[in-house]
Scaffold this active site. Structure first.
Site, mmCIF file in Angstrom:
data_model
loop_
_atom_site.group_PDB
_atom_site.id
_atom_site.type_symbol
_atom_site.label_atom_id
_atom_site.label_comp_id
_atom_site.label_asym_id
_atom_site.label_seq_id
_atom_site.Cartn_x
_atom_site.Cartn_y
_atom_site.Cartn_z
ATOM 1 N N GLY A 221 0.811 -1.201 0.000
ATOM 2 C CA GLY A 221 0.000 0.000 0.000
ATOM 3 C C GLY A 221 0.852 1.262 0.000
ATOM 4 O O GLY A 221 1.934 1.310 -0.593
ATOM 5 N N SER A 222 0.375 2.275 0.689
ATOM 6 C CA SER A 222 0.988 3.602 0.595
ATOM 7 C C SER A 222 2.357 3.725 1.241
ATOM 8 O O SER A 222 3.009 4.759 1.097
ATOM 9 C CB SER A 222 0.036 4.647 1.197
ATOM 10 O OG SER A 222 -1.114 4.787 0.388
#
Length: 498
Positions: A221-222
Site C-alpha cells: 500500500g501507501s
C-alpha cells in the site's frame, strides 16, 4: 587369455575403479554434508551426549536445556514459547531444524571449528563440554511489547508481523510473527508426538510456522510512496514541488481514487503534503511522470529484488529473506504499462514487500541514507563464556544521499505529526513514518501497514519498525499498525514505563 575373458577383466577393473572413486567422493568430499545433515540420526543422537549451547536475549535464556532420565540426556526447552519461536526456530530429534537453531547449529552443538580448542581440552580432561552460547540482538522489552500488542490488537486481527531494527547498526530489536507456535511440542523426545504436532501445525491454514517478518510478501500500500518520494527527490523535485492531484485519476484503464473525498481534492499539492495526507492520485500521477525505470531503480536501491539476503550472523548464514518485488510493469509487447505503473506507485498491483524490507526502508531514511545489513547474532561465546565473535555492523547499501534522506525524514515526521500516522507518536521523541492500507483480494478486508523510525531527545535514531496486520476490519486499517509501532519503538528506546 582369450578375448571374452580380457573384456570381462577390463569391465571388472573399471567397476572397481568407479567403486573406489565413489568411496573417496563420499569420504573426502561429502562426509561433512552427511555428518551435519539434520537427518543423520546417529549424529543427532550423539549431540544429546552434551548440553546444547544456550541462546540468550536481553540476558535471559530463551533456548535452554533440561536433564532427562531417558536415552537422550538433554531436552531442549523454550521458556517463552510462542514469543521467540519465529527467531529461534527449533531443534527436534527427528526433524530438520529451523531458525537460529539451524543457522548456528554447529556452534550450539559444539562441533564448530571455532570450538576446536575446547574439544581438544576435553580429550585430556575427559569432560564433555557443552556447545557454545549465542547472544541475540533482540531487545527483550521490545520483543515482549511487540508480541503483547500484536496478539491483543484492538481490531481483532489474527495474522500479522512486527519487526524493529536499530537504524545505526542493523541489529534486530524485535521480530514477532502472528500466529506463532510453541516449539516445545516439536522437540519432545517422543518422536511420534513431535511428528504429530508438526503435522498439525503444518496443515493449519493460518500458517503458524511461517515467519511473516521475513518470509511473507504482501502488497505494501501507501508505504511504497516513500520510495516514489525518493525517486522524485533524486530527480529534481523538492519537498515543496507541486504535483498534480485531484479526486480521481484515470490511466490506461486503471482508475485511482483517494481513500476519502477530502484527501487532496484540488488540482495541485506539494510533495510533503501529498505524503502527509497520503494522496493516491498525486503519487499515481507522479510515478507515471517519473517513468517506470526511475521508480524501479529507486525500489531496487532500497533492497527490492534482493533474493540473497539472510538475517542471522554477519559472517554468513541466518534466516532466509524472501525478495520484495515491484513486478515488471510491462505490457505484453514489452512497453511500459502506464496503468500498472500508476497502481504500483501507490503500492498496489504486483508490488509485494516483506515487513523486514519495510523496516529497512525506514531505517535507511533515519540513518542518513545508509542501509545497514540486518542481523540477529550479537555474540558467540565458548562454553566457558569467552567471546569469540562480536558482530561488526556492515553497510549493505546506500539507497539515497544525506540530503534526500533528510528531506524524506522531514516528510515522514510530518506524516506522524500532522497526517495519517498520528497514533505512532511518542511523547518526548521525534517520530516519523508512513501508513499503508493495501487492497489484496475482492471482498477481503485490506492489510494495514506502518513503517517508521524514532529519534531520542539527543537526536539519535534509536529504532526503525514495520508493523503489518492482515485483513483489518472496520476501515482505517493502518491506524492500529501505527499505534503498535509507536509502542514497540518506545520499548526499544528503554521508555516502556513512561
Amino acid at each position: 587369455m582369450n578375448a571374452p575373458l580380457r573384456r570381462a577383466g577390463v569391465v571388472i577393473l573399471v567397476l572397481f575403479a568407479l567403486l573406489f572413486a565413489n568411496l573417496n567422493w563420499v569420504q573426502a568430499y561429502k562426509a561433512d554434508d552427511y555428518r551435519t545433515s539434520d537427518y543423520n540420526r546417529r549424529v543427532v543422537v550423539a549431540q544429546y551426549e552434551r548440553p546444547r549451547g544456550i541462546i540468550e536475549a536481553g540476558g535471559t535464556g530463551v533456548a535452554t536445556n533440561r536433564s532427562t532420565d531417558d536415552a537422550l540426556k538433554y531436552l531442549r526447552v523454550y521458556p517463552r514459547k510462542e514469543v521467540y519461536a519465529p527467531v529461534l526456530g527449533y531443534r527436534p530429534v527427528g526433524l530438520g531444524a529451523t531458525g537460529i537453531e539451524h543457522s548456528e547449529n554447529d556452534f550450539l552443538s559444539g562441533e564448530s571449528d571455532k570450538l576446536f580448542a575446547d574439544r581438544v581440552k576435553d580429550m585430556f580432561t575427559g569432560n564433555n563440554t557443552g556447545g557454545g552460547n549465542v547472544l541475540l540482538t533482540i531487545n527483550s522489552k521490545a520483543q515482549e511489547t511487540a508480541w503483547k500488542e500484536l496478539v491483543n490488537n484492538e481490531r481483532g486481527v489474527d495474522k500479522g508481523a512486527a519487526i524493529a531494527i536499530d537504524p545505526r547498526t542493523g541489529a534486530v530489536q524485535a521480530m514477532v510473527s502472528m500466529p506463532s507456535f510453541d516449539p516445545n511440542t516439536l522437540v519432545t523426545h517422543d518422536e511420534k508426538a513431535a511428528a504429530a504436532a508438526y503435522g498439525k501445525l503444518n496443515k493449519d491454514p493460518d500458517q503458524p510456522l511461517l515467519n511473516r517478518t521475513t518470509a511473507e510478501t504482501l502488497p505494501p500500500g501507501s508505504t511504497f510512496k516513500v520510495i516514489v518520494s525518493a525517486a522524485a527527490l533524486q530527480n529534481g523535485y523538492t519537498t515543496e514541488s507541486e504535483i498534480e492531484a485531484g479526486r480521481e485519476y484515470r490511466e490506461s484503464g486503471a482508475v485511482i481514487r483517494n481513500s476519502e473525498d477530502e484527501v487532496c481534492p484540488g488540482g495541485q499539492i506539494d510533495l510533503k503534503e501529498a505524503l502527509t495526507e497520503s494522496c493516491n492520485t498525486g503519487y499515481a500521477r507522479l510515478g507515471v511522470t517519473l517513468g517506470r525505470d526511475k521508480v524501479l531503480a529507486a525500489a531496487k536501491n532500497f533492497g527490492f529484488q534482493d533474493d540473497q539476503l539472510t538475517v542471522g550472523n554477519l559472517e554468513g548464514g541466518g534466516l532466509p529473506v524472501a525478495a520484495s518485488d515491484t513486478g515488471k510493469i510491462t505490457n505484453p509487447d514489452g512497453t511500459v504499462d502506464k496503468g500498472a505503473l500508476a497502481q504500483s506507485s501507490i503500492g498496489q498491483r504486483d508490488v509485494r514487500m516483506t515487513p523486514l524490507q519495510g523496516a529497512m526502508i525506514a531505517a535507511a531514511v533515519a540513518n542518513g541514507g545508509k542501509q545497514q545489513r540486518p542481523y540477529l547474532v550479537q555474540k558467540l561465546l565458548t562454553p566457558d563464556l569467552r567471546t569469540i565473535y562480536t558482530a561488526n555492523p556492515k553497510t549493505l547499501r546506500t539507497p539515497v544521499n544525506e540530503q534526500v534522506a533528510s528531506d524524506l525524514k522531514d516528510m515522514m515526521v510530518s506524516v506522524v505529526q500532522n497526517g495519517t500516522g498520528r497514533r505512532a507518536r511518542i511523547s518526548g521523541m521525534e517520530v516519523g513514518g508512513k501508513t499503508g492500507t493495501a487492497e489484496n483480494a475482492a471482498g477481503a478486508d485490506p492489510h494495514g501497514w506502518f513503517i517508521g523510525f524514532a529519534f531520542d531527545d539527543k537526536g539519535e535514531a534509536v529504532s526503525a519498525v514495520c508493523v503489518m496486520l492482515e485483513n483489518v476490519p472496520g476501515g482505517h486499517a493502518s491506524a492500529e499498525a501505527a499505534r503498535i509501532a509507536g509502542l514497540i519503538m518506545k520499548a526499544a528506546a528503554g521508555r516502556g514505563g513512561d
